[in-house]
Motif scaffolding. Sequence first.
Motif, PDB file in Angstrom:
ATOM      1  N   ASP A   1      53.818   4.395   5.941  1.00  0.00           N
ATOM      2  CA  ASP A   1      53.137   5.791   6.243  1.00  0.00           C
ATOM      3  C   ASP A   1      51.485   5.416   7.007  1.00  0.00           C
ATOM      4  N   THR A   2      51.468   5.315   8.632  1.00  0.00           N
ATOM      5  CA  THR A   2      50.439   4.534   8.852  1.00  0.00           C
ATOM      6  C   THR A   2      49.557   5.166   9.657  1.00  0.00           C
ATOM      7  N   GLY A   3      50.254   6.660   9.005  1.00  0.00           N
ATOM      8  CA  GLY A   3      48.966   8.074   9.060  1.00  0.00           C
ATOM      9  C   GLY A   3      49.438   9.011  10.845  1.00  0.00           C
TER      10      GLY A   3
ATOM     11  N   THR B   1      56.288   5.118  -1.014  1.00  0.00           N
ATOM     12  CA  THR B   1      54.856   5.139   0.536  1.00  0.00           C
ATOM     13  C   THR B   1      53.659   4.538   0.071  1.00  0.00           C
TER      14      THR B   1
ATOM     15  N   PHE C   1      50.627   3.294   2.004  1.00  0.00           N
ATOM     16  CA  PHE C   1      49.237   3.446   3.508  1.00  0.00           C
ATOM     17  C   PHE C   1      48.696   2.393   3.478  1.00  0.00           C
TER      18      PHE C   1
ATOM     19  N   ARG D   1      42.446   1.906   3.343  1.00  0.00           N
ATOM     20  CA  ARG D   1      41.419   3.151   3.669  1.00  0.00           C
ATOM     21  C   ARG D   1      40.543   1.979   4.479  1.00  0.00           C
TER      22      ARG D   1
ATOM     23  N   ARG E   1      47.720  -1.321  10.238  1.00  0.00           N
ATOM     24  CA  ARG E   1      48.852   0.073   9.855  1.00  0.00           C
ATOM     25  C   ARG E   1      50.074  -0.222   8.867  1.00  0.00           C
TER      26      ARG E   1
ATOM     27  N   PRO F   1      50.431  -3.308   4.266  1.00  0.00           N
ATOM     28  CA  PRO F   1      51.001  -2.373   3.810  1.00  0.00           C
ATOM     29  C   PRO F   1      52.776  -2.722   3.761  1.00  0.00           C
TER      30      PRO F   1
END
Length: 249
Positions: A76-78, A101, A103, A106, A135, A139
């Motif tokens: 989930d790249t955002g 999932t 991410f 941050r 991203r 991950p």
Amino acid sequence: MSSALPSPILEVPAAPEALLAEAGGLKDARAEEVLAWVEARFGARAALASSFGVEDMVLIDLAKKHAPSLRVFTLDTGRLPPETYELMDVVRNRYGVTVETFFPERARVEALESTQGYFSFRRSLEARKECCAIRKVEPLNRALAGRGAWLTGLRREQSVTRTAVEVVELDRDHGGLLKLNPLAAWSQREVWAYIKENAVPYNSLHDRGYPSIGCAPCTRAVKPYEDERAGRWWWESREHSECGLHPVR
């Protein structure tokens, strides 16, 4: 399963090359046979990396029948489109799948956006690869840690960067993991025939001209004469249309 396929065993060979040789009989195997072998050989130690494109939905449906222990994870790249999140929920409810999932870190995303803005990836190939590395690639490294093998929906027909994709590959970038691409030889027509014949749910963006779906700012609909991945990073040359998850050798 055909007699040409390798016999399942329980312990992973110490040498990656031995693992590749063990899976050599899968080279021309049907997708169902590949999944059945993965189930017998790895069970829950194998995982499907899913962006919830149409190929991944075929594999999720096939896995329910032939590899029920297969784990499913997503990055989930955002910046995914809302339609992708909606499909994830459909998958969870219909197939009873837990979607693991992952991410991006941050601090790295915050630093990237604070110093370079929100669309730095459009400035240059290097800037786009930096965004993808933060991203997606990092991950993925965490997502694959401790796995025995991973599966993807890569197909040779998708783009010029994927014409050499094999059903069985050795992923040396992740410690010699076995990487399996059960749909490598499938055509787009075959993928959609399976979707329709088995009433498999799919991302609604496909009906709006998106054959390949990634992050929302980096994906657009394609023209009828364009290849399947022409809508990904369309401002770049086609030979660059990969994010780093599947390095082009």
